[in-house]
Design a protein around this motif. Structure first.
Motif, mmCIF file in Angstrom:
data_model
loop_
_atom_site.group_PDB
_atom_site.id
_atom_site.type_symbol
_atom_site.label_atom_id
_atom_site.label_comp_id
_atom_site.label_asym_id
_atom_site.label_seq_id
_atom_site.Cartn_x
_atom_site.Cartn_y
_atom_site.Cartn_z
ATOM 1 N N ALA A 1 1.081 -1.095 0.156
ATOM 2 C CA ALA A 1 0.137 0.253 -0.174
ATOM 3 C C ALA A 1 0.261 1.267 0.183
ATOM 4 C CB ALA A 1 -1.110 0.418 1.814
ATOM 5 N N GLY A 2 1.999 1.282 0.715
ATOM 6 C CA GLY A 2 2.735 2.454 0.665
ATOM 7 C C GLY A 2 3.202 2.390 -0.673
ATOM 8 N N SER A 3 4.021 1.526 -1.319
ATOM 9 C CA SER A 3 4.548 1.606 -2.474
ATOM 10 C C SER A 3 3.164 1.707 -4.133
ATOM 11 C CB SER A 3 4.414 0.109 -3.079
ATOM 12 O OG SER A 3 5.140 -0.050 -4.218
ATOM 13 N N ALA A 4 2.006 1.827 -3.348
ATOM 14 C CA ALA A 4 1.045 2.232 -4.256
ATOM 15 C C ALA A 4 0.690 3.797 -4.364
ATOM 16 C CB ALA A 4 -0.128 1.280 -4.191
ATOM 17 N N VAL A 5 1.008 4.373 -3.037
ATOM 18 C CA VAL A 5 1.029 5.421 -2.738
ATOM 19 C C VAL A 5 1.821 6.878 -3.288
ATOM 20 C CG1 VAL A 5 1.306 7.964 -1.293
ATOM 21 C CG2 VAL A 5 0.056 5.790 -0.470
ATOM 22 N N THR A 6 2.965 6.012 -3.891
ATOM 23 C CA THR A 6 3.369 7.039 -5.253
ATOM 24 C C THR A 6 3.518 6.501 -6.611
ATOM 25 O OG1 THR A 6 5.386 4.765 -5.488
ATOM 26 C CG2 THR A 6 5.841 6.081 -3.415
#
Length: 416
Positions: free
Chosen positions: A331-336
């Motif tokens: 999810a943190g990767s998706a934020v970018t």
């Protein structure tokens, strides 16, 4: 919407194709032979990313809004550079297979891979060019053709070739890519022009000087984390991390598909967009990917043990223990994703390279510290923390970039 769905469908086909060849070889050969092919597949994966950064990514970032003549010049140059570079790499692999003291299986795989490397790289180059031209259905057709041709070739091999011939299976894998590349050439009605390859390197240096190091940084950071986890804890820990990543692949497919869709779409609209709309685009794209990641993560967390063991066999127990931090990290990767799409579409590759460098440093440090402290779970939480620590800076960087003096000036290089 139609183009975005075709992009995602193509990513599904591409991922299924990669799974197919590895699944077949896993069941047709010994573990040692599969290990040799796994090394070759890693060489293929790294080469694909490198040639995208060097040759085809600038087509999407700079020529998605070009007229047909200029786009075909760019595409012809980029594909020629990919083919020429892959031919050189293939020759090196053949020499390595023939003269270095590898095992017989690895030597045979390297020789076969060397001969088919240009086909493998050209097939992907055509895909990237069609994405840039907003023709994802054509890219999907190339991938489907590759799958069908592979299945036909593998079927013939099982009938006429001894299963010890891993080189024959490698040749079918890459040979099908050669044929799929011919389909791509016919669909776009152009031929690669090798005479333009060197000029393309010079012309696109202002962006590739950031894209290529960025690729190296991402690869290094991504590979070091599980390796360090294995060194600090056990090899099984690296397997657990890999297993958790495997069951979250559908969300990764959506993320990759939306990225390949978003960059050329934004490039086509950049003259009509203001700083506010660029910021909104970053938020919307990232929001979509985060939503998919969270929903799929919830589905995976609720999987019964029997289903997990069916997918990963003995690895499921370890993968289950690191599944929550892996989903949080995804999810943190998706934020970018949305921020990266905006930056790539607006000549912001220098910014993305810096952000990825900071992320890679956090990734290695935090995952290693986590491995020392809490084993595999600590590694997974360290990776997740690295994504979330850097995520806010992506939005800050987008805001600063799109509001900088001179933003919005023409970015495409002059015609060579």
């Amino acid at each position: 919407m139609t183009r975005s769905l075709w992009n995602i469908l193509d990513q599904v086909v591409a991922s299924a194709n990669n799974f197919l060849i590895q699944f077949v070889i896993t069941h047709a050969f010994t573990k040692d032979v599969f290990g040799a092919f796994a090394i070759a597949f890693s060489v293929f994966s790294i080469s694909t990313g490198f040639f995208r950064a060097l040759s085809t990514s600038p087509v999407s970032m700079r020529f998605a809004d070009a007229d047909d003549r200029e786009f075909k010049r760019a595409a012809s140059s980029a594909i020629a550079l990919t083919g020429g570079g892959a031919a050189v790499l293939g020759a090196v692999l053949v020499l390595m297979g023939l003269f270095l003291p590898f095992t017989d299986a690895l030597s045979h795989v390297f020789v076969a891979l060397g001969f088919v490397m240009p086909g493998l790289m050209l097939q992907d180059a055509w895909r990237q060019v069609f994405f840039a031209r907003l023709r994802p259905a054509a890219a999907c057709l190339i991938d489907v053709s590759w799958v069908v041709l592979q299945l036909a070739g593998i079927g013939v091999l099982f009938l006429v070739v001894d299963t010890n011939h891993i080189s024959a299976f490698t040749a079918v894998w890459g040979g099908a890519a050669y044929l799929a590349s011919v389909i791509g050439m016919a669909l776009l009605h152009l031929r690669p022009r090798l005479s333009l390859a060197i000029a393309w390197v010079r012309e696109q240096y202002s962006v590739t000087r950031y894209l290529v190091p960025e690729f190296v940084i991402i690869q290094t950071g991504g590979q070091l984390a599980p390796i360090l986890a294995a060194v600090v804890t056990t090899v099984a820990a690296a397997g657990s991390l890999r297993g958790a990543n495997l069951v979250t692949v559908p969300a990764t497919i959506v993320s990759t598909g939306l990225m390949s869709f978003a960059v050329p779409e934004l490039v086509r609209r950049r003259e009509r967009m203001n700083p506010r709309s660029w910021e909104l685009a970053a938020v919307v794209i990232s929001g979509l990917v985060v939503a998919v990641s969270v929903v799929w993560g919830a589905v995976v967390l609720l999987l019964p043990t029997s289903v997990g063991e069916l997918i990963l066999d003995d690895t499921w127990a370890g993968a289950r223990s690191v599944l929550l931090p892996t989903i949080v990290g995804q999810a943190g990767s998706a934020v970018t994703v949305g921020c990266a799409a905006v930056l790539y579409a607006t000549e912001g590759a220098k910014v993305t390279m810096r952000l990825h460098l900071v992320f890679a440093l956090f990734l290695v440090v935090l995952s290693t510290a986590g491995a020392f402290t809490f084993g595999a779970q600590g590694t997974a939480w360290g990776i997740a923390a690295a994504f979330w620590i850097v995520a806010p800076w992506w939005f800050v960087s987008v805001r600063k970039h799109v509001r900088s003096p001179g933003f919005g000036l023409p970015v495409s290089p002059p015609v060579a």
